[in-house]
Scaffold this motif. Structure first.
Motif, PDB file in Angstrom:
ATOM      1  N   THR A  29      31.569   6.813  12.262  1.00 10.61           N
ATOM      2  CA  THR A  29      32.536   6.213  11.491  1.00 10.61           C
ATOM      3  C   THR A  29      33.145   6.028  10.195  1.00 10.61           C
ATOM      4  O   THR A  29      33.820   5.995   9.627  1.00 10.61           O
ATOM      5  CB  THR A  29      32.786   5.229  12.727  1.00 10.61           C
ATOM      6  OG1 THR A  29      31.920   4.725  12.852  1.00 10.61           O
ATOM      7  CG2 THR A  29      32.650   6.165  14.076  1.00 10.61           C
ATOM      8  N   ARG A 221      38.727   7.414  13.798  1.00 11.72           N
ATOM      9  CA  ARG A 221      38.041   8.799  14.137  1.00 11.72           C
ATOM     10  C   ARG A 221      36.704   9.653  13.219  1.00 11.72           C
ATOM     11  O   ARG A 221      36.519   8.862  12.649  1.00 11.72           O
ATOM     12  CB  ARG A 221      38.692   9.246  12.423  1.00 11.72           C
ATOM     13  CG  ARG A 221      40.476   8.894  13.205  1.00 11.72           C
ATOM     14  CD  ARG A 221      41.064   8.943  12.033  1.00 11.72           C
ATOM     15  NE  ARG A 221      41.229  10.157  11.378  1.00 11.72           N
ATOM     16  CZ  ARG A 221      42.221  10.313   9.778  1.00 11.72           C
ATOM     17  NH1 ARG A 221      43.124   9.788   9.661  1.00 11.72           N
ATOM     18  NH2 ARG A 221      42.595  11.460   9.470  1.00 11.72           N
ATOM     19  N   SER A 222      36.532  10.750  13.423  1.00 12.19           N
ATOM     20  CA  SER A 222      35.136  11.268  13.978  1.00 12.19           C
ATOM     21  C   SER A 222      34.899  12.931  13.211  1.00 12.19           C
ATOM     22  O   SER A 222      35.981  13.297  13.411  1.00 12.19           O
ATOM     23  CB  SER A 222      34.117  11.219  13.888  1.00 12.19           C
ATOM     24  OG  SER A 222      34.368  11.689  15.568  1.00 12.19           O
ATOM     25  N   VAL A 223      33.248  13.364  12.214  1.00 15.70           N
ATOM     26  CA  VAL A 223      33.613  15.053  12.264  1.00 15.70           C
ATOM     27  C   VAL A 223      34.263  15.667  13.979  1.00 15.70           C
ATOM     28  O   VAL A 223      35.385  16.495  13.954  1.00 15.70           O
ATOM     29  CB  VAL A 223      33.030  15.187  11.763  1.00 15.70           C
ATOM     30  CG1 VAL A 223      32.684  17.003  11.728  1.00 15.70           C
ATOM     31  CG2 VAL A 223      33.601  14.718  10.579  1.00 15.70           C
ATOM     32  N   HIS A 224      33.154  15.204  14.571  1.00 15.28           N
ATOM     33  CA  HIS A 224      32.966  15.093  15.535  1.00 15.28           C
ATOM     34  C   HIS A 224      33.593  14.138  16.700  1.00 15.28           C
ATOM     35  O   HIS A 224      32.811  13.115  17.199  1.00 15.28           O
ATOM     36  CB  HIS A 224      31.637  15.824  16.506  1.00 15.28           C
ATOM     37  CG  HIS A 224      31.307  16.921  17.054  1.00 15.28           C
ATOM     38  ND1 HIS A 224      31.686  18.355  17.391  1.00 15.28           N
ATOM     39  CD2 HIS A 224      31.497  16.701  18.671  1.00 15.28           C
ATOM     40  CE1 HIS A 224      31.508  18.550  18.631  1.00 15.28           C
ATOM     41  NE2 HIS A 224      31.463  17.632  19.512  1.00 15.28           N
ATOM     42  N   PRO A 225      34.484  14.511  17.781  1.00 12.51           N
ATOM     43  CA  PRO A 225      34.636  13.190  18.671  1.00 12.51           C
ATOM     44  C   PRO A 225      33.600  13.013  19.271  1.00 12.51           C
ATOM     45  O   PRO A 225      32.776  14.415  20.342  1.00 12.51           O
ATOM     46  CB  PRO A 225      35.995  14.112  19.758  1.00 12.51           C
ATOM     47  CG  PRO A 225      36.752  15.306  18.720  1.00 12.51           C
ATOM     48  CD  PRO A 225      35.426  15.365  17.980  1.00 12.51           C
ATOM     49  N   THR A 237      35.956   8.103  19.952  1.00 23.61           N
ATOM     50  CA  THR A 237      36.396   8.642  18.425  1.00 23.61           C
ATOM     51  C   THR A 237      37.516  10.165  18.765  1.00 23.61           C
ATOM     52  O   THR A 237      37.208  10.313  19.970  1.00 23.61           O
ATOM     53  CB  THR A 237      35.516   9.375  17.260  1.00 23.61           C
ATOM     54  OG1 THR A 237      34.706  10.360  17.693  1.00 23.61           O
ATOM     55  CG2 THR A 237      34.399   8.053  17.338  1.00 23.61           C
ATOM     56  N   THR A 238      38.525  10.105  17.954  1.00 26.32           N
ATOM     57  CA  THR A 238      38.677  11.409  17.858  1.00 26.32           C
ATOM     58  C   THR A 238      39.188  12.162  16.730  1.00 26.32           C
ATOM     59  O   THR A 238      37.850  11.336  15.746  1.00 26.32           O
ATOM     60  CB  THR A 238      39.934  10.990  18.402  1.00 26.32           C
ATOM     61  OG1 THR A 238      40.888  12.598  18.969  1.00 26.32           O
ATOM     62  CG2 THR A 238      41.142  10.318  17.225  1.00 26.32           C
ATOM     63  N   ARG A 239      39.401  13.120  16.556  1.00 24.98           N
ATOM     64  CA  ARG A 239      39.729  13.833  15.157  1.00 24.98           C
ATOM     65  C   ARG A 239      40.859  14.508  15.284  1.00 24.98           C
ATOM     66  O   ARG A 239      42.107  15.190  15.709  1.00 24.98           O
ATOM     67  CB  ARG A 239      38.835  15.284  15.945  1.00 24.98           C
ATOM     68  CG  ARG A 239      38.881  16.405  14.059  1.00 24.98           C
ATOM     69  CD  ARG A 239      37.711  17.854  14.384  1.00 24.98           C
ATOM     70  NE  ARG A 239      37.864  17.990  15.590  1.00 24.98           N
ATOM     71  CZ  ARG A 239      36.983  18.823  15.920  1.00 24.98           C
ATOM     72  NH1 ARG A 239      35.347  19.053  15.273  1.00 24.98           N
ATOM     73  NH2 ARG A 239      37.048  19.955  16.969  1.00 24.98           N
ATOM     74  N   SER A 241      44.064  17.331  13.440  1.00 19.83           N
ATOM     75  CA  SER A 241      43.979  18.203  12.752  1.00 19.83           C
ATOM     76  C   SER A 241      45.343  18.447  12.498  1.00 19.83           C
ATOM     77  O   SER A 241      46.139  18.309  13.987  1.00 19.83           O
ATOM     78  CB  SER A 241      43.148  19.843  13.561  1.00 19.83           C
ATOM     79  OG  SER A 241      41.994  18.651  13.604  1.00 19.83           O
ATOM     80  N   SER A 248      44.275  15.956  18.749  1.00 15.43           N
ATOM     81  CA  SER A 248      43.272  14.531  18.708  1.00 15.43           C
ATOM     82  C   SER A 248      44.210  14.278  20.293  1.00 15.43           C
ATOM     83  O   SER A 248      43.295  13.294  20.762  1.00 15.43           O
ATOM     84  CB  SER A 248      44.503  14.317  17.498  1.00 15.43           C
ATOM     85  OG  SER A 248      45.470  13.841  18.180  1.00 15.43           O
ATOM     86  N   SER A 251      41.756  15.927  23.035  1.00 15.65           N
ATOM     87  CA  SER A 251      40.402  15.624  22.458  1.00 15.65           C
ATOM     88  C   SER A 251      39.738  13.622  22.754  1.00 15.65           C
ATOM     89  O   SER A 251      39.349  13.365  23.851  1.00 15.65           O
ATOM     90  CB  SER A 251      39.977  15.390  21.295  1.00 15.65           C
ATOM     91  OG  SER A 251      40.178  14.756  20.177  1.00 15.65           O
TER      92      SER A 251
END
Length: 489
Positions: A29, A221-225, A237-239, A241, A248, A251
């Motif tokens: 993160t 936020r991260s690349v992969h939740p 975390t969530t993503r 888009s 989001s 996820s």
């Protein structure tokens, strides 16, 4: 006395493990990208300390002398003995090297995924696979190495058992998909993007509505939740888009299922061996149940449609019923995390088969993209146009999480069982969901599943909660009823 000394020692070990987990959260993160090499050394150092504590000879002496009093102490001892067995079978140097390589591997995977270049990741993945094979062989002690890895995430499960369950799922999932295609009914699609600030606002709202305690957690936020932590500090975390406006939100609901589980374990178990989820299959049952049976229900989507209408517009959808259909649209796609409920398990079954071949040495890392693309075309009827939408889409293998993927489908099966029992017990559930609250479900799960932590074995826990044996039938019945109604058959 031996029991008390052992538990004090184990609590310190668990606390150090949480610190290691926080390093992993930071890496995903906030950590500067240039710090990856140093973080890998830090993770390896922490793993060396933890491995030494987990294999400390005093644990064997304490276990020999400990006389349990009641079910809780028996469960604590059972888990400590299991952890000690794992730690003593895996050499300390191998454990540290796995931590170092998988820490580095995350960043290399993320860059390769962004560039859609499997070749940039393949040498690192080869190292991860080789190290995990060594670990699996040490743990298996002459048995099936893949079963040894699977047991890390789902105690007591074997690939043979899952083959039987998955074999029962596959034909009915394929038949359901084929009926949907033949129906020629097209579900609507949201036609507009949701601004990032609106997405983040909604993630906080739905997280709270699904029982996430923000005083003991946070959303990044991260690349992969993902979800991280336990007890009093559980983060998700969530993503975001812009071109996938609901990703989001769903996820976040998914990760809240994991996080709320950890937050609702009995506080008396904090930082003990049974102070977390019973297994990854049970964990996934919480997240998949939240995301799908509740989050994509007609009741909850009616509330979500109203919130979106007030914040950003309807995305071209006529009403809440159209939004419900859009949120449950069935269509083959490349990305597992975006898959509908009908296709999702087919994604998992493919990964289950491929990773078993990798661990067994029957599939070389260099041949993985071709194997993936061939299997995907067969199962989904789609060509894979890039590594990013194919073999590089998931973070799991970069982390060495072989044996984890099948717990998603096992979690769906558990979720099907829990949902059927929940609907039987909670006639007021839809009224609450229509107001944006999953409180009746959260309270029911807290009492039936979550507060117990790791007190019971996974299947035993689900059977105690539902009053019925674990079976794939409730999941299949739910899917066939729901999508039969949506697609008119």
């Amino acid at each position: 006395m031996s029991y008390d000394a052992m538990m004090a020692f184990v609590r310190e070990t668990r606390a150090l493990s949480e610190v290691q987990g926080r390093l992993g959260w930071d890496q995903e993160t906030m950590m500067p990208r240039g710090a990856a090499a140093q973080r890998a050394e830090e993770m390896a150092a922490m793993e060396s300390v933890l491995h030494a504590r987990r294999s400390d000879p005093r644990l064997a002496d304490w276990l020999a002398d400990a006389v349990p009093e009641g079910d809780v102490q028996e469960a604590q001892i059972r888990q400590i003995r299991r952890d000690l067995n794992h730690a003593t079978r895996v050499p300390a140097a191998l454990s540290a090297e796995l931590a170092r390589v998988t820490s580095l591997s995350q960043g290399i995977w993320a860059e390769a995924r962004e560039a859609s270049n499997f070749n940039a990741f393949a040498p690192t993945l080869q190292k991860v696979v080789a190290l995990r094979r060594q670990e699996a062989e040490a743990l298996a002690d002459g048995g099936d190495p893949y079963d040894a890895l699977l047991d890390l995430y789902e105690p007591g499960a074997t690939a043979g058992q899952l083959d039987e369950m998955f074999g029962a799922l596959r034909p009915r999932l394929v038949a359901l998909r084929d009926r949907i295609v033949r129906s020629e009914r097209q579900a609507p699609v949201m036609a507009s993007e949701i601004p990032e600030d609106v997405q983040m606002k909604l993630t906080a709202e739905v997280a709270t509505g699904f029982g996430y305690d923000m005083t003991r957690g946070r959303i990044d936020r991260s690349v992969h939740p993902f979800s991280s932590g336990s007890g009093l500090d559980v983060r998700i975390t969530t993503r975001i888009s812009p071109d996938a406006p609901l990703e989001s939100i769903y996820s976040t609901i998914h990760e809240v299922g994991h996080a709320a589980y950890e937050q609702q374990v009995d506080p008396a178990y904090l930082l003990t061996p049974i102070g977390g989820g019973a297994s990854m299959g049970v964990h996934e049952s919480q997240s998949r149940l939240f995301e799908n049976q509740l989050g994509r229900s007609a009741a909850f989507t009616s509330w979500l449609f109203g919130r979106l209408e007030g914040l950003t517009g309807t995305g071209g959808l006529a009403d809440a019923r159209a939004f419900y259909a859009a949120a449950n649209r069935v269509a083959p796609g490349h990305i597992r995390t975006e898959a509908d409920e009908v296709h999702y398990n087919l994604h998992i079954l493919m990964r289950f088969d491929l990773e078993r071949e990798l661990i067994a040495g029957r599939l070389a890392v260099a041949d993985l993209p071709e194997a993936w693309n061939t299997r995907f075309a067969r199962d989904f009827g789609l060509d894979v146009r890039s590594d990013a939408q194919g073999v590089l889409q998931d973070v799991h293998w970069s982390l060495g999480l072989f044996g984890y993927f099948p717990t998603y489908t096992l979690g769906n099966v558990y979720a099907g069982c829990l949902h059927a029992a929940m609907r039987r017990d909670l006639p007021e559930l839809d009224s609450a969901l229509a107001a944006g609250s999953a409180a009746p479900a959260t309270d029911w799960l807290a009492e039936k599943v979550r507060r117990h932590g790791g007190l019971h074995a996974p299947r035993d826990l689900i059977e105690r909660a539902t009053g019925a044996p674990v079976s794939e039938e409730p999941l299949l019945a739910y899917l066939e009823e729901k999508f039969g109604a949506l697609y008119g058959f």
